[in-house]
Design an enzyme around this catalytic site. Structure first.
Site, PDB file in Angstrom:
ATOM      1  N   THR A 169       0.822  -1.209   0.000  1.00  8.46           N
ATOM      2  CA  THR A 169       0.000   0.000   0.000  1.00  8.46           C
ATOM      3  C   THR A 169       0.854   1.256   0.000  1.00  8.46           C
ATOM      4  O   THR A 169       1.977   1.273   0.530  1.00  8.46           O
ATOM      5  CB  THR A 169      -0.924   0.024   1.232  1.00  8.46           C
ATOM      6  OG1 THR A 169      -1.565   1.304   1.322  1.00  8.46           O
ATOM      7  CG2 THR A 169      -0.131  -0.181   2.508  1.00  8.46           C
ATOM      8  N   GLU A 218       0.308   3.656   1.817  1.00 10.10           N
ATOM      9  CA  GLU A 218       0.423   4.114   3.200  1.00 10.10           C
ATOM     10  C   GLU A 218       1.799   3.795   3.783  1.00 10.10           C
ATOM     11  O   GLU A 218       2.178   4.374   4.808  1.00 10.10           O
ATOM     12  CB  GLU A 218      -0.667   3.476   4.059  1.00 10.10           C
ATOM     13  CG  GLU A 218      -2.072   3.994   3.785  1.00 10.10           C
ATOM     14  CD  GLU A 218      -2.304   5.415   4.275  1.00 10.10           C
ATOM     15  OE1 GLU A 218      -1.671   5.806   5.281  1.00 10.10           O
ATOM     16  OE2 GLU A 218      -3.108   6.132   3.661  1.00 10.10           O
ATOM     17  N   TYR A 222      -1.281   0.446  10.621  1.00 12.61           N
ATOM     18  CA  TYR A 222      -1.596  -0.238   9.366  1.00 12.61           C
ATOM     19  C   TYR A 222      -0.436  -0.138   8.392  1.00 12.61           C
ATOM     20  O   TYR A 222      -0.017  -1.139   7.792  1.00 12.61           O
ATOM     21  CB  TYR A 222      -2.858   0.370   8.757  1.00 12.61           C
ATOM     22  CG  TYR A 222      -3.132  -0.085   7.339  1.00 12.61           C
ATOM     23  CD1 TYR A 222      -3.575  -1.376   7.076  1.00 12.61           C
ATOM     24  CD2 TYR A 222      -2.953   0.787   6.261  1.00 12.61           C
ATOM     25  CE1 TYR A 222      -3.830  -1.793   5.775  1.00 12.61           C
ATOM     26  CE2 TYR A 222      -3.210   0.374   4.959  1.00 12.61           C
ATOM     27  CZ  TYR A 222      -3.641  -0.914   4.725  1.00 12.61           C
ATOM     28  OH  TYR A 222      -3.888  -1.330   3.436  1.00 12.61           O
ATOM     29  N   LYS A 255       1.821  -3.268   7.028  1.00 14.56           N
ATOM     30  CA  LYS A 255       1.942  -3.527   5.599  1.00 14.56           C
ATOM     31  C   LYS A 255       3.406  -3.513   5.155  1.00 14.56           C
ATOM     32  O   LYS A 255       3.800  -4.285   4.265  1.00 14.56           O
ATOM     33  CB  LYS A 255       1.142  -2.496   4.804  1.00 14.56           C
ATOM     34  CG  LYS A 255      -0.336  -2.797   4.692  1.00 14.56           C
ATOM     35  CD  LYS A 255      -0.585  -4.030   3.827  1.00 14.56           C
ATOM     36  CE  LYS A 255      -2.051  -4.224   3.501  1.00 14.56           C
ATOM     37  NZ  LYS A 255      -2.279  -5.425   2.658  1.00 14.56           N
TER      38      LYS A 255
END
Length: 337
Positions: free
Chosen positions: A123, A125, A147, A151
């Site tokens: 991701t 992010e 998160y 990831k």
């Protein structure tokens, strides 16, 4: 007929990927966790075409069993605790389901006796507090949420297993991708759903956090094609998938209200500090040049296309739900005592 195993098949990406692979002639298997209810809303139209296998991302042996039952040629690991806001409230669970589960799946793939091509859903992010703009495969990572951190662990484990055990393992560093199938907890769908209800006279206010956060938003249906293309290459690698255009949350609100004919949306929108994240990611903007050069991937849907499709879907869905409620209420009140 190749076999594909998808974790997270009931999610937005899983549903679009299952459709895409079925159209390609794959036999599709979906990993589902045993629960008292089965959320099949996004894949209801595919239930007769998908074979489901009970497994849990926290259970190594169940993942190994899923591989053996499916005899998978390709594994798409899409499952995760994927809502950034919730990851701050549940950082340990996020680590278990979003980080360590990747290692469990990679270990299961390493121990079976046939070659499997593996896709890991990474991701944007992971870039978090961005070092350069736009972000590509060489941009340093600096995640700003549990998160994003989880990831990043899964991403580097995928790289490590590729380099250590010669697995065909790829990570797709996907920037934000939306659709009418997006969950209501995500800001884009929260906006489209609320605007639909405002349009139908069922809601007065939309509460949001940071209106100035900027994201590179694409269409989920385009992005699952990129996942598949990564696994069709001669050698495994990691790829950024993005549109190369960033918009703010404010832009999304503008486009959504404009679609229902409201120019000044300020009376309908309230910003509340409770919805701000402890550590904000101000801007994410991707550079997908590598994917474009290696396998000719380009997005097909514009930002406006995405917003409009989500609004149209939610207006229909909300209107149908209200009509159903009225019918049930009428039937109840007209029944003789």
């Amino acid at each position: 007929m190749p076999n594909a195993l998808i974790t997270g098949i009931t999610g937005q990406d899983g549903s679009y990927l299952a459709e895409f692979l079925l159209q390609k002639g794959y036999r599709v298997y979906g990993v589902v966790r045993r629960a008292s209810t089965f959320n099949s809303e996004r894949i209801h139209h595919l239930l007769d075409e998908i074979e489901f296998i009970d497994a849990d991302l926290l259970d190594q042996l169940s993942l190994l069993r899923a591989l053996r039952l499916s005899r998978a040629d390709e594994v798409y690991n899409l499952a995760a605790m994927s809502f950034v806001g919730t990851s701050f409230a549940q950082p340990v669970a996020t680590g278990e389901y979003t980080a360590l589960s990747v290692t469990r799946m990679l270990e299961a793939i390493r121990f079976v006796d046939w070659p499997i091509r593996f896709y890991q859903a990474s991701t944007s992010e992971m870039f978090g507090k961005v070092q350069t703009t736009p972000q590509n495969e060489q941009t340093p990572f600096h995640p700003r949420s549990p998160y994003g951190v989880a990831k990043l662990y899964g991403h580097w484990m995928t790289v490590n297993f590729r380099e250590s055990y010669d697995l065909f393992a790829c990570s797709g560093i996907l920037f934000n991708h939306e659709s009418p199938r997006r969950g209501l907890e995500f800001v884009t769908r929260k906006i489209s759903h609320a605007v639909a209800r405002i349009h139908l006279g069922l809601q007065d206010k939309l509460t949001l956090g940071n209106l100035d956060a900027r994201r590179d938003w694409g269409f989920a249906g385009d992005y699952v094609q990129a996942m598949w293309l990564m696994l069709q290459q001669e050698k495994p690698d990691d790829y950024v998938i993005s549109t190369g255009v960033a918009h703010s949350v404010r832009d999304f609100v503008d486009a959504a209200f404009d679609y229902i004919g409201i120019d000044d949306w300020s009376p309908y929108v309230e910003t509340v500090p409770q919805l701000l994240r402890p550590a904000e990611v101000d801007q994410l903007l991707g550079d997908a040049s590598k994917a474009r050069q290696k396998f000719s991937w380009v997005p097909t849907a514009t930002f406006e296309d995405i917003v409009h499709s989500m609004i149209e879907h939610d207006i229909r869905q909300v209107a149908q739900a209200e009509e159903s409620i009225k019918k049930v209420s009428y039937a109840f009140t007209t029944q003789p005592c």
